[in-house]
Design an enzyme around this catalytic site. Structure first.
Site, PDB file in Angstrom:
ATOM      1  N   ASN A 210      -1.633  -3.094 -10.743  1.00 10.11           N
ATOM      2  CA  ASN A 210      -2.658  -2.274 -11.400  1.00 10.11           C
ATOM      3  C   ASN A 210      -2.166  -1.861 -12.773  1.00 10.11           C
ATOM      4  O   ASN A 210      -1.068  -2.240 -13.199  1.00 10.11           O
ATOM      5  CB  ASN A 210      -3.021  -1.068 -10.526  1.00 10.11           C
ATOM      6  CG  ASN A 210      -1.807  -0.187 -10.294  1.00 10.11           C
ATOM      7  OD1 ASN A 210      -1.266   0.384 -11.221  1.00 10.11           O
ATOM      8  ND2 ASN A 210      -1.359  -0.125  -9.048  1.00 10.11           N
ATOM      9  N   ASP A 279      -2.900  -0.350  -2.333  1.00 10.73           N
ATOM     10  CA  ASP A 279      -3.376  -0.043  -0.978  1.00 10.73           C
ATOM     11  C   ASP A 279      -3.353  -1.294  -0.098  1.00 10.73           C
ATOM     12  O   ASP A 279      -3.306  -1.195   1.112  1.00 10.73           O
ATOM     13  CB  ASP A 279      -4.803   0.510  -1.037  1.00 10.73           C
ATOM     14  CG  ASP A 279      -4.824   1.891  -1.667  1.00 10.73           C
ATOM     15  OD1 ASP A 279      -4.003   2.728  -1.254  1.00 10.73           O
ATOM     16  OD2 ASP A 279      -5.633   2.124  -2.587  1.00 10.73           O
ATOM     17  N   ASP A 307       1.125   3.808   3.787  1.00  9.83           N
ATOM     18  CA  ASP A 307       0.735   4.960   2.969  1.00  9.83           C
ATOM     19  C   ASP A 307       1.930   5.912   2.934  1.00  9.83           C
ATOM     20  O   ASP A 307       2.261   6.563   3.930  1.00  9.83           O
ATOM     21  CB  ASP A 307      -0.500   5.645   3.557  1.00  9.83           C
ATOM     22  CG  ASP A 307      -1.064   6.675   2.582  1.00  9.83           C
ATOM     23  OD1 ASP A 307      -0.270   7.455   2.017  1.00  9.83           O
ATOM     24  OD2 ASP A 307      -2.290   6.676   2.359  1.00  9.83           O
ATOM     25  N   LYS A 338      -8.519  13.497   0.234  1.00  8.65           N
ATOM     26  CA  LYS A 338      -7.135  12.981   0.249  1.00  8.65           C
ATOM     27  C   LYS A 338      -6.150  14.110   0.537  1.00  8.65           C
ATOM     28  O   LYS A 338      -5.144  13.914   1.227  1.00  8.65           O
ATOM     29  CB  LYS A 338      -6.804  12.323  -1.099  1.00  8.65           C
ATOM     30  CG  LYS A 338      -7.472  10.976  -1.243  1.00  8.65           C
ATOM     31  CD  LYS A 338      -7.220  10.306  -2.569  1.00  8.65           C
ATOM     32  CE  LYS A 338      -8.015   9.014  -2.629  1.00  8.65           C
ATOM     33  NZ  LYS A 338      -8.006   8.373  -3.927  1.00  8.65           N
TER      34      LYS A 338
HETATM   35  O1  PMT Z   1       1.085   5.568 -15.026  1.00  9.48           O
HETATM   36  P1  PMT Z   1       0.081   6.011 -16.066  1.00  9.48           P
HETATM   37  O2  PMT Z   1      -0.407   4.862 -16.914  1.00  9.48           O
HETATM   38  O3  PMT Z   1       0.588   7.167 -16.875  1.00  9.48           O
HETATM   39  O4  PMT Z   1      -1.236   6.522 -15.285  1.00  9.48           O
HETATM   40  C1  PMT Z   1      -1.198   7.682 -14.510  1.00  9.48           C
HETATM   41  C2  PMT Z   1      -1.944   7.504 -13.173  1.00  9.48           C
HETATM   42  C3  PMT Z   1      -3.419   7.280 -13.445  1.00  9.48           C
HETATM   43  C4  PMT Z   1      -1.371   6.323 -12.404  1.00  9.48           C
HETATM   44  C5  PMT Z   1      -1.706   8.842 -12.355  1.00  9.48           C
HETATM   45  O5  PMT Z   1      -2.239   9.916 -13.090  1.00  9.48           O
HETATM   46  C6  PMT Z   1      -2.373   8.769 -10.992  1.00  9.48           C
HETATM   47  O6  PMT Z   1      -3.511   9.118 -10.804  1.00  9.48           O
HETATM   48  N1  PMT Z   1      -1.598   8.311  -9.959  1.00  9.48           N
HETATM   49  C7  PMT Z   1      -2.076   8.103  -8.573  1.00  9.48           C
HETATM   50  C8  PMT Z   1      -2.899   6.847  -8.503  1.00  9.48           C
HETATM   51  C9  PMT Z   1      -3.324   6.513  -7.090  1.00  9.48           C
HETATM   52  O7  PMT Z   1      -2.802   5.607  -6.522  1.00  9.48           O
HETATM   53  O8  PMT Z   1      -4.189   7.338  -6.553  1.00  9.48           O
HETATM   54  P2  PMT Z   1      -4.833   7.115  -5.078  1.00  9.48           P
HETATM   55  O9  PMT Z   1      -5.983   8.040  -5.129  1.00  9.48           O
HETATM   56  O10 PMT Z   1      -5.088   5.695  -4.797  1.00  9.48           O
HETATM   57  O11 PMT Z   1      -3.722   7.629  -4.086  1.00  9.48           O
HETATM   58  C10 PMT Z   1      -3.659   8.993  -3.652  1.00  9.48           C
HETATM   59  C11 PMT Z   1      -2.220   9.432  -3.505  1.00  9.48           C
HETATM   60  O12 PMT Z   1      -1.603   8.712  -2.427  1.00  9.48           O
HETATM   61  C12 PMT Z   1      -1.366   9.175  -4.703  1.00  9.48           C
HETATM   62  O13 PMT Z   1      -0.492  10.271  -4.897  1.00  9.48           O
HETATM   63  C13 PMT Z   1      -0.599   7.908  -4.357  1.00  9.48           C
HETATM   64  O14 PMT Z   1       0.660   7.878  -5.006  1.00  9.48           O
HETATM   65  C14 PMT Z   1      -0.454   8.033  -2.850  1.00  9.48           C
HETATM   66  N2  PMT Z   1      -0.415   6.751  -2.144  1.00  9.48           N
HETATM   67  C15 PMT Z   1      -1.388   5.829  -2.334  1.00  9.48           C
HETATM   68  C16 PMT Z   1      -1.341   4.629  -1.633  1.00  9.48           C
HETATM   69  C17 PMT Z   1      -0.271   4.400  -0.762  1.00  9.48           C
HETATM   70  N3  PMT Z   1      -0.159   3.244  -0.115  1.00  9.48           N
HETATM   71  N4  PMT Z   1       0.685   5.324  -0.594  1.00  9.48           N
HETATM   72  C18 PMT Z   1       0.623   6.507  -1.253  1.00  9.48           C
HETATM   73  O15 PMT Z   1       1.494   7.363  -1.080  1.00  9.48           O
END
Ligand code: PMT
Length: 404
Positions: A210, A279, A307, A338
Protein backbone atom coordinates in the site's frame (compact mmCIF):
# COMPACT_ATOMS: atom_id res chain seq x y z
CA UNK A 1 3.22 25.05 18.61
CA UNK A 2 6.74 24.49 17.34
CA UNK A 3 9.04 22.18 19.32
CA UNK A 4 11.39 24.99 20.44
CA UNK A 5 8.78 27.73 20.95
CA UNK A 6 9.68 30.00 23.86
CA UNK A 7 13.21 28.58 24.16
CA UNK A 8 16.16 30.97 24.31
CA UNK A 9 19.32 29.43 22.90
CA UNK A 10 22.79 30.93 23.20
CA UNK A 11 24.67 29.72 20.14
CA UNK A 12 28.42 29.84 20.76
CA UNK A 13 30.54 29.70 17.60
CA UNK A 14 34.28 29.08 17.83
CA UNK A 15 37.08 29.32 15.27
CA UNK A 16 37.09 26.36 12.91
CA UNK A 17 36.16 25.75 9.30
CA UNK A 18 32.86 24.15 10.40
CA UNK A 19 31.77 27.60 11.62
CA UNK A 20 30.35 28.00 8.10
CA UNK A 21 27.52 25.69 9.22
CA UNK A 22 26.58 27.92 12.18
CA UNK A 23 24.26 30.25 10.20
CA UNK A 24 22.32 27.25 8.86
CA UNK A 25 22.11 25.84 12.38
CA UNK A 26 20.78 29.18 13.66
CA UNK A 27 18.23 29.28 10.83
CA UNK A 28 16.94 25.78 11.62
CA UNK A 29 16.69 26.51 15.35
CA UNK A 30 14.69 29.66 14.62
CA UNK A 31 12.43 27.77 12.19
CA UNK A 32 11.69 25.33 15.03
CA UNK A 33 10.59 28.27 17.21
CA UNK A 34 13.73 29.17 19.21
CA UNK A 35 15.06 32.65 19.96
CA UNK A 36 18.75 32.46 19.11
CA UNK A 37 21.50 34.76 20.40
CA UNK A 38 24.86 34.16 18.72
CA UNK A 39 28.11 34.55 20.63
CA UNK A 40 31.21 34.50 18.45
CA UNK A 41 34.78 34.05 19.66
CA UNK A 42 37.59 36.16 18.19
CA UNK A 43 38.68 33.24 16.00
CA UNK A 44 35.14 32.52 14.82
CA UNK A 45 35.14 36.02 13.26
CA UNK A 46 37.76 34.73 10.79
CA UNK A 47 35.24 32.22 9.41
CA UNK A 48 31.79 33.78 9.72
CA UNK A 49 30.58 37.37 9.91
CA UNK A 50 28.43 38.79 12.70
CA UNK A 51 26.25 40.42 10.03
CA UNK A 52 25.23 37.00 8.66
CA UNK A 53 24.22 35.74 12.10
CA UNK A 54 22.61 39.02 13.11
CA UNK A 55 20.49 39.03 9.95
CA UNK A 56 19.36 35.43 10.46
CA UNK A 57 18.75 35.62 14.22
CA UNK A 58 17.36 39.19 14.20
CA UNK A 59 19.28 39.67 17.46
CA UNK A 60 22.49 41.56 18.20
CA UNK A 61 25.51 39.29 17.89
CA UNK A 62 27.82 39.19 20.88
CA UNK A 63 31.54 39.06 20.30
CA UNK A 64 33.47 40.72 23.07
CA UNK A 65 33.65 40.68 26.80
CA UNK A 66 33.39 44.45 27.10
CA UNK A 67 29.95 44.19 25.48
CA UNK A 68 28.90 42.20 28.49
CA UNK A 69 29.94 45.07 30.74
CA UNK A 70 28.04 47.53 28.55
CA UNK A 71 25.04 45.23 28.60
CA UNK A 72 25.15 45.08 32.35
CA UNK A 73 24.61 48.84 32.31
CA UNK A 74 21.54 48.41 30.12
CA UNK A 75 20.27 45.43 32.05
CA UNK A 76 20.92 42.60 29.56
CA UNK A 77 23.54 40.69 31.48
CA UNK A 78 20.73 38.32 32.29
CA UNK A 79 21.14 36.57 28.91
CA UNK A 80 23.06 33.54 30.27
CA UNK A 81 20.55 33.42 33.12
CA UNK A 82 17.51 33.60 30.84
CA UNK A 83 18.87 31.06 28.36
CA UNK A 84 17.39 27.56 28.24
CA UNK A 85 20.50 26.18 26.55
CA UNK A 86 24.07 27.09 25.71
CA UNK A 87 24.96 25.31 22.47
CA UNK A 88 28.54 25.58 21.23
CA UNK A 89 28.83 24.48 17.60
CA UNK A 90 31.45 24.06 16.40
CA UNK A 91 33.34 23.58 19.67
CA UNK A 92 37.09 23.76 18.97
CA UNK A 93 39.76 21.87 20.94
CA UNK A 94 40.70 25.24 22.42
CA UNK A 95 37.26 26.08 23.84
CA UNK A 96 36.83 22.52 25.17
CA UNK A 97 40.16 22.90 27.01
CA UNK A 98 39.09 26.26 28.44
CA UNK A 99 35.74 24.88 29.59
CA UNK A 100 37.43 21.84 31.16
CA UNK A 101 39.59 24.16 33.26
CA UNK A 102 37.01 26.82 34.04
CA UNK A 103 38.81 29.59 32.16
CA UNK A 104 36.81 32.72 31.41
CA UNK A 105 39.01 34.86 29.21
CA UNK A 106 36.39 35.78 26.62
CA UNK A 107 32.65 36.33 26.40
CA UNK A 108 31.70 32.76 25.45
CA UNK A 109 33.66 31.03 28.23
CA UNK A 110 32.46 33.66 30.73
CA UNK A 111 28.86 32.94 29.74
CA UNK A 112 29.50 29.19 30.08
CA UNK A 113 30.47 29.72 33.71
CA UNK A 114 27.63 32.18 34.34
CA UNK A 115 24.78 30.12 32.93
CA UNK A 116 22.86 27.43 34.80
CA UNK A 117 21.24 26.23 31.58
CA UNK A 118 22.33 22.89 30.10
CA UNK A 119 25.41 23.10 27.89
CA UNK A 120 25.68 21.12 24.66
CA UNK A 121 28.97 20.93 22.76
CA UNK A 122 29.41 19.83 19.16
CA UNK A 123 33.18 19.22 18.86
CA UNK A 124 34.74 19.71 15.46
CA UNK A 125 38.42 19.48 14.58
CA UNK A 126 40.91 17.28 12.71
CA UNK A 127 40.83 13.60 13.63
CA UNK A 128 44.43 13.83 14.90
CA UNK A 129 43.43 16.57 17.35
CA UNK A 130 40.20 14.80 18.31
CA UNK A 131 42.05 11.56 19.13
CA UNK A 132 44.71 13.35 21.23
CA UNK A 133 44.57 12.21 24.86
CA UNK A 134 44.43 15.84 26.04
CA UNK A 135 41.26 16.53 24.01
CA UNK A 136 39.68 13.26 25.15
CA UNK A 137 40.56 14.01 28.79
CA UNK A 138 39.07 17.50 28.46
CA UNK A 139 35.89 16.06 26.95
CA UNK A 140 35.62 13.61 29.85
CA UNK A 141 36.13 16.47 32.28
CA UNK A 142 33.36 18.64 30.76
CA UNK A 143 31.03 15.62 30.76
CA UNK A 144 31.72 15.29 34.48
CA UNK A 145 30.45 18.89 34.83
CA UNK A 146 27.22 17.67 33.24
CA UNK A 147 27.87 19.14 29.78
CA UNK A 148 26.44 17.08 26.93
CA UNK A 149 28.39 16.39 23.76
CA UNK A 150 27.29 15.45 20.26
CA UNK A 151 29.48 12.77 18.69
CA UNK A 152 31.37 14.24 15.73
CA UNK A 153 30.70 12.71 12.35
CA UNK A 154 33.22 10.50 10.56
CA UNK A 155 34.20 11.46 7.02
CA UNK A 156 36.37 13.70 4.85
CA UNK A 157 37.80 16.55 6.94
CA UNK A 158 38.84 20.03 5.82
CA UNK A 159 42.50 19.06 6.43
CA UNK A 160 42.20 16.41 3.68
CA UNK A 161 42.19 13.45 6.04
CA UNK A 162 39.33 11.05 6.66
CA UNK A 163 38.24 10.27 10.22
CA UNK A 164 36.19 11.48 13.19
CA UNK A 165 35.97 15.24 13.71
CA UNK A 166 33.32 16.51 11.30
CA UNK A 167 30.64 18.74 12.76
CA UNK A 168 27.38 16.73 12.48
CA UNK A 169 24.84 18.13 10.03
CA UNK A 170 22.78 21.01 11.50
CA UNK A 171 19.61 18.83 11.41
CA UNK A 172 21.28 16.26 13.69
CA UNK A 173 22.40 18.96 16.14
CA UNK A 174 18.85 20.39 16.20
CA UNK A 175 17.52 16.89 16.99
CA UNK A 176 19.96 16.69 19.96
CA UNK A 177 18.77 20.10 21.13
CA UNK A 178 15.15 18.97 20.95
CA UNK A 179 15.90 15.76 22.86
CA UNK A 180 17.56 17.87 25.56
CA UNK A 181 14.82 20.47 25.86
CA UNK A 182 11.63 18.46 25.33
CA UNK A 183 9.39 17.75 28.34
CA UNK A 184 10.10 14.26 29.69
CA UNK A 185 6.50 13.26 30.30
CA UNK A 186 7.01 9.82 28.73
CA UNK A 187 9.96 8.93 30.96
CA UNK A 188 9.62 5.34 32.20
CA UNK A 189 7.39 4.33 29.27
CA UNK A 190 8.52 1.51 27.00
CA UNK A 191 6.90 2.07 23.66
CA UNK A 192 6.54 -0.04 20.54
CA UNK A 193 5.58 1.96 17.44
CA UNK A 194 4.81 0.34 14.09
CA UNK A 195 5.18 2.25 10.84
CA UNK A 196 5.03 1.95 7.09
CA UNK A 197 3.38 -0.58 4.81
CA UNK A 198 3.82 -4.32 4.75
CA UNK A 199 4.69 -6.20 1.58
CA UNK A 200 3.11 -9.57 0.85
CA UNK A 201 4.97 -11.47 -1.87
CA UNK A 202 3.28 -12.92 -4.93
CA UNK A 203 6.57 -14.22 -6.27
CA UNK A 204 10.25 -13.19 -5.82
CA UNK A 205 9.73 -9.89 -7.71
CA UNK A 206 6.11 -8.86 -7.07
CA UNK A 207 4.46 -7.78 -3.83
CA UNK A 208 1.02 -6.69 -2.62
CA UNK A 209 1.46 -3.47 -0.66
CA UNK A 210 0.00 0.00 0.00
CA UNK A 211 0.99 3.67 -0.16
CA UNK A 212 2.15 4.20 3.43
CA UNK A 213 5.45 6.12 3.52
CA UNK A 214 6.09 5.47 7.23
CA UNK A 215 6.21 9.22 8.01
CA UNK A 216 3.43 9.15 10.60
CA UNK A 217 4.94 6.24 12.54
CA UNK A 218 8.51 7.56 12.35
CA UNK A 219 7.35 10.95 13.67
CA UNK A 220 5.60 9.19 16.58
CA UNK A 221 8.76 7.24 17.40
CA UNK A 222 10.98 10.32 17.19
CA UNK A 223 8.74 12.47 19.39
CA UNK A 224 8.41 9.66 21.98
CA UNK A 225 12.22 9.43 22.28
CA UNK A 226 12.47 13.19 22.73
CA UNK A 227 9.90 13.01 25.49
CA UNK A 228 11.86 10.38 27.40
CA UNK A 229 10.39 7.04 26.28
CA UNK A 230 12.39 3.98 25.38
CA UNK A 231 11.23 3.21 21.84
CA UNK A 232 11.29 0.20 19.53
CA UNK A 233 10.17 1.03 16.01
CA UNK A 234 8.95 -1.93 13.96
CA UNK A 235 8.96 -0.69 10.41
CA UNK A 236 7.79 -2.04 7.09
CA UNK A 237 9.82 -1.08 4.01
CA UNK A 238 10.37 2.71 3.86
CA UNK A 239 12.99 5.13 2.59
CA UNK A 240 13.25 6.91 5.93
CA UNK A 241 16.39 7.01 8.08
CA UNK A 242 16.18 5.60 11.63
CA UNK A 243 15.19 8.34 14.10
CA UNK A 244 17.91 9.10 16.66
CA UNK A 245 17.75 7.01 19.82
CA UNK A 246 15.21 4.51 18.47
CA UNK A 247 15.74 0.76 18.24
CA UNK A 248 14.71 0.03 14.67
CA UNK A 249 13.53 -3.41 13.54
CA UNK A 250 12.80 -3.73 9.85
CA UNK A 251 10.24 -6.22 8.57
CA UNK A 252 8.56 -7.11 5.28
CA UNK A 253 5.30 -8.95 5.77
CA UNK A 254 2.39 -8.59 8.21
CA UNK A 255 3.40 -11.87 9.80
CA UNK A 256 6.98 -10.65 10.36
CA UNK A 257 5.58 -7.44 11.84
CA UNK A 258 3.36 -9.45 14.19
CA UNK A 259 6.36 -11.61 15.27
CA UNK A 260 8.54 -8.55 15.97
CA UNK A 261 5.78 -6.76 17.87
CA UNK A 262 5.11 -9.83 20.02
CA UNK A 263 8.85 -10.35 20.61
CA UNK A 264 9.19 -6.74 21.81
CA UNK A 265 6.03 -6.80 23.92
CA UNK A 266 7.49 -8.05 27.19
CA UNK A 267 7.88 -4.96 29.39
CA UNK A 268 6.19 -2.71 26.83
CA UNK A 269 3.74 -0.22 28.33
CA UNK A 270 2.34 1.35 25.14
CA UNK A 271 1.75 -0.10 21.67
CA UNK A 272 1.13 2.47 18.93
CA UNK A 273 0.08 0.82 15.66
CA UNK A 274 0.49 3.42 12.91
CA UNK A 275 1.53 0.86 10.29
CA UNK A 276 -0.74 0.16 7.36
CA UNK A 277 -0.73 -3.60 7.72
CA UNK A 278 -2.01 -5.67 4.79
CA UNK A 279 -5.31 -7.34 5.65
CA UNK A 280 -4.85 -10.01 2.97
CA UNK A 281 -1.90 -11.81 1.42
CA UNK A 282 -1.58 -14.23 -1.50
CA UNK A 283 -2.37 -17.75 -0.25
CA UNK A 284 0.87 -18.95 -1.86
CA UNK A 285 3.97 -17.08 -2.98
CA UNK A 286 5.50 -18.61 -6.12
CA UNK A 287 9.16 -19.61 -5.66
CA UNK A 288 10.02 -18.34 -9.18
CA UNK A 289 8.89 -15.29 -11.13
CA UNK A 290 5.46 -15.99 -12.58
CA UNK A 291 5.41 -15.77 -16.38
CA UNK A 292 2.59 -13.85 -17.99
CA UNK A 293 2.65 -16.00 -21.16
CA UNK A 294 -0.48 -15.33 -23.22
CA UNK A 295 -2.70 -14.69 -20.17
CA UNK A 296 -4.93 -11.58 -20.29
CA UNK A 297 -6.12 -11.84 -16.70
CA UNK A 298 -4.62 -13.18 -13.52
CA UNK A 299 -6.54 -14.29 -10.46
CA UNK A 300 -4.82 -14.51 -7.14
CA UNK A 301 -6.36 -16.18 -4.13
CA UNK A 302 -5.89 -14.13 -0.99
CA UNK A 303 -6.11 -15.11 2.65
CA UNK A 304 -6.30 -13.02 5.83
CA UNK A 305 -3.11 -11.88 7.52
CA UNK A 306 -2.84 -11.99 11.31
CA UNK A 307 -4.48 -9.01 13.00
CA UNK A 308 -1.63 -7.76 15.18
CA UNK A 309 -3.64 -5.43 17.42
CA UNK A 310 -6.29 -8.07 17.97
CA UNK A 311 -3.62 -10.65 18.89
CA UNK A 312 -2.08 -8.26 21.42
CA UNK A 313 -5.49 -7.28 22.84
CA UNK A 314 -6.38 -10.97 23.33
CA UNK A 315 -3.22 -11.52 25.38
CA UNK A 316 -4.61 -8.95 27.82
CA UNK A 317 -1.17 -7.94 29.10
CA UNK A 318 -2.36 -4.47 30.12
CA UNK A 319 -0.48 -2.49 27.48
CA UNK A 320 -2.02 0.86 26.59
CA UNK A 321 -3.19 0.23 23.01
CA UNK A 322 -3.39 2.89 20.33
CA UNK A 323 -4.69 2.02 16.88
CA UNK A 324 -5.13 4.05 13.71
CA UNK A 325 -8.08 3.94 11.36
CA UNK A 326 -7.47 4.89 7.74
CA UNK A 327 -10.91 5.40 6.22
CA UNK A 328 -12.44 6.69 3.02
CA UNK A 329 -16.04 6.84 4.35
CA UNK A 330 -17.95 6.84 7.64
CA UNK A 331 -14.83 7.81 9.55
CA UNK A 332 -16.22 7.93 13.07
CA UNK A 333 -18.47 4.87 12.81
CA UNK A 334 -15.65 2.73 11.46
CA UNK A 335 -13.16 4.07 13.99
CA UNK A 336 -15.49 3.36 16.95
CA UNK A 337 -16.09 -0.15 15.65
CA UNK A 338 -12.34 -0.86 15.34
CA UNK A 339 -11.81 0.57 18.81
CA UNK A 340 -14.36 -1.83 20.32
CA UNK A 341 -13.23 -4.87 18.30
CA UNK A 342 -9.56 -4.41 19.24
CA UNK A 343 -10.13 -3.16 22.84
CA UNK A 344 -8.18 0.03 22.20
CA UNK A 345 -7.60 2.88 24.67
CA UNK A 346 -7.31 5.40 21.87
CA UNK A 347 -7.83 5.41 18.13
CA UNK A 348 -6.49 7.96 15.67
CA UNK A 349 -8.92 8.28 12.79
CA UNK A 350 -7.81 9.74 9.48
CA UNK A 351 -10.05 10.22 6.48
CA UNK A 352 -7.46 9.59 3.80
CA UNK A 353 -9.57 11.26 1.09
CA UNK A 354 -9.10 14.69 2.73
CA UNK A 355 -6.36 16.76 1.00
CA UNK A 356 -3.24 16.80 3.20
CA UNK A 357 -4.32 13.71 5.17
CA UNK A 358 -3.15 10.10 5.28
CA UNK A 359 -0.64 8.36 3.07
CA UNK A 360 2.62 9.78 1.69
CA UNK A 361 2.05 13.50 2.46
CA UNK A 362 3.97 15.47 5.12
CA UNK A 363 0.77 16.46 6.95
CA UNK A 364 -2.22 14.70 8.44
CA UNK A 365 -5.76 15.55 9.56
CA UNK A 366 -6.94 13.31 12.40
CA UNK A 367 -9.51 12.87 15.11
CA UNK A 368 -8.54 11.33 18.44
CA UNK A 369 -11.24 9.08 19.91
CA UNK A 370 -10.67 7.86 23.46
CA UNK A 371 -12.19 4.93 25.35
CA UNK A 372 -14.39 7.33 27.36
CA UNK A 373 -16.10 8.45 24.16
CA UNK A 374 -14.38 11.83 23.84
CA UNK A 375 -13.47 13.10 20.38
CA UNK A 376 -10.75 15.66 19.70
CA UNK A 377 -10.53 16.98 16.13
CA UNK A 378 -7.15 18.34 15.08
CA UNK A 379 -6.64 20.74 12.20
CA UNK A 380 -4.26 19.98 9.34
CA UNK A 381 -0.80 19.74 10.91
CA UNK A 382 2.66 18.54 10.07
CA UNK A 383 2.94 14.82 10.97
CA UNK A 384 5.49 15.68 13.67
CA UNK A 385 2.99 18.09 15.25
CA UNK A 386 0.26 15.44 14.97
CA UNK A 387 2.62 13.06 16.78
CA UNK A 388 3.14 15.66 19.55
CA UNK A 389 -0.62 16.02 19.99
CA UNK A 390 -1.18 12.25 20.05
CA UNK A 391 1.49 11.87 22.75
CA UNK A 392 -0.02 14.81 24.69
CA UNK A 393 -3.29 12.89 24.74
CA UNK A 394 -1.65 9.57 25.69
CA UNK A 395 0.44 11.22 28.45
CA UNK A 396 -2.69 12.90 29.87
CA UNK A 397 -4.66 9.61 29.82
CA UNK A 398 -1.73 7.79 31.48
CA UNK A 399 -1.50 10.48 34.21
CA UNK A 400 -5.20 10.14 34.96
CA UNK A 401 -4.71 6.40 35.42
CA UNK A 402 -2.02 6.91 38.10
CA UNK A 403 -3.25 6.51 41.66
CA UNK A 404 -3.37 9.66 43.82
O1 PMT B 1 2.81 6.14 6.56
P1 PMT B 1 2.23 7.46 6.10
O2 PMT B 1 2.41 7.69 4.63
O3 PMT B 1 2.71 8.61 6.94
O4 PMT B 1 0.62 7.38 6.30
C1 PMT B 1 0.07 7.32 7.58
C2 PMT B 1 -1.08 6.29 7.65
C3 PMT B 1 -2.22 6.74 6.76
C4 PMT B 1 -0.59 4.92 7.21
C5 PMT B 1 -1.52 6.24 9.17
O5 PMT B 1 -1.97 7.52 9.55
C6 PMT B 1 -2.64 5.22 9.38
O6 PMT B 1 -3.80 5.51 9.28
N1 PMT B 1 -2.25 3.95 9.72
C7 PMT B 1 -3.17 2.81 9.90
C8 PMT B 1 -3.61 2.30 8.56
C9 PMT B 1 -4.47 1.06 8.67
O7 PMT B 1 -4.01 0.00 8.36
O8 PMT B 1 -5.65 1.23 9.21
P2 PMT B 1 -6.75 0.04 9.35
O9 PMT B 1 -7.97 0.82 9.62
O10 PMT B 1 -6.73 -0.86 8.18
O11 PMT B 1 -6.28 -0.78 10.61
C10 PMT B 1 -6.74 -0.46 11.93
C11 PMT B 1 -5.63 -0.68 12.94
O12 PMT B 1 -5.33 -2.09 13.02
C12 PMT B 1 -4.34 -0.02 12.60
O13 PMT B 1 -3.76 0.50 13.78
C13 PMT B 1 -3.48 -1.12 12.01
O14 PMT B 1 -2.10 -0.89 12.24
C14 PMT B 1 -3.98 -2.34 12.76
N2 PMT B 1 -3.91 -3.59 12.00
C15 PMT B 1 -4.47 -3.68 10.77
C16 PMT B 1 -4.41 -4.89 10.07
C17 PMT B 1 -3.75 -5.97 10.66
N3 PMT B 1 -3.62 -7.12 10.01
N4 PMT B 1 -3.20 -5.86 11.88
C18 PMT B 1 -3.29 -4.69 12.57
O15 PMT B 1 -2.80 -4.60 13.70
Amino acid sequence: MQPLSGKIILLGVTGGIAAYKAPELARLLIRRGAEVHAVLTKHALEFVTPLTLQTLTRQPVHTELFQLVREQEIGHIALPERAHLLLIAPASADVIAKLAHGLADDLLTTMALATRAPVLLAPSMSDLMYDHPAVQANLEQVRRYGYRTVEPGVGALACGRVGPGRLPEPEEIVEEVEILLAPKDLEGERVVVTAGPTEEPLDPVRVLSNRSSGRMGYALAQVAVRRGAQVTLVSGPTELPAPRGVELRRVGTAEQMRDEVLAALNGTTILMMAAAVADFRPRTAAPRKLKKGAAQTWSVELERTPDILLDVAKRNEQQFLVGFAAETEELLENAWRKMQEKSLDLIVANDVTVPGAGFEVETNVVKLLDRDGKIESLPILDKEEVAERIWDKVAAMRRRREPG
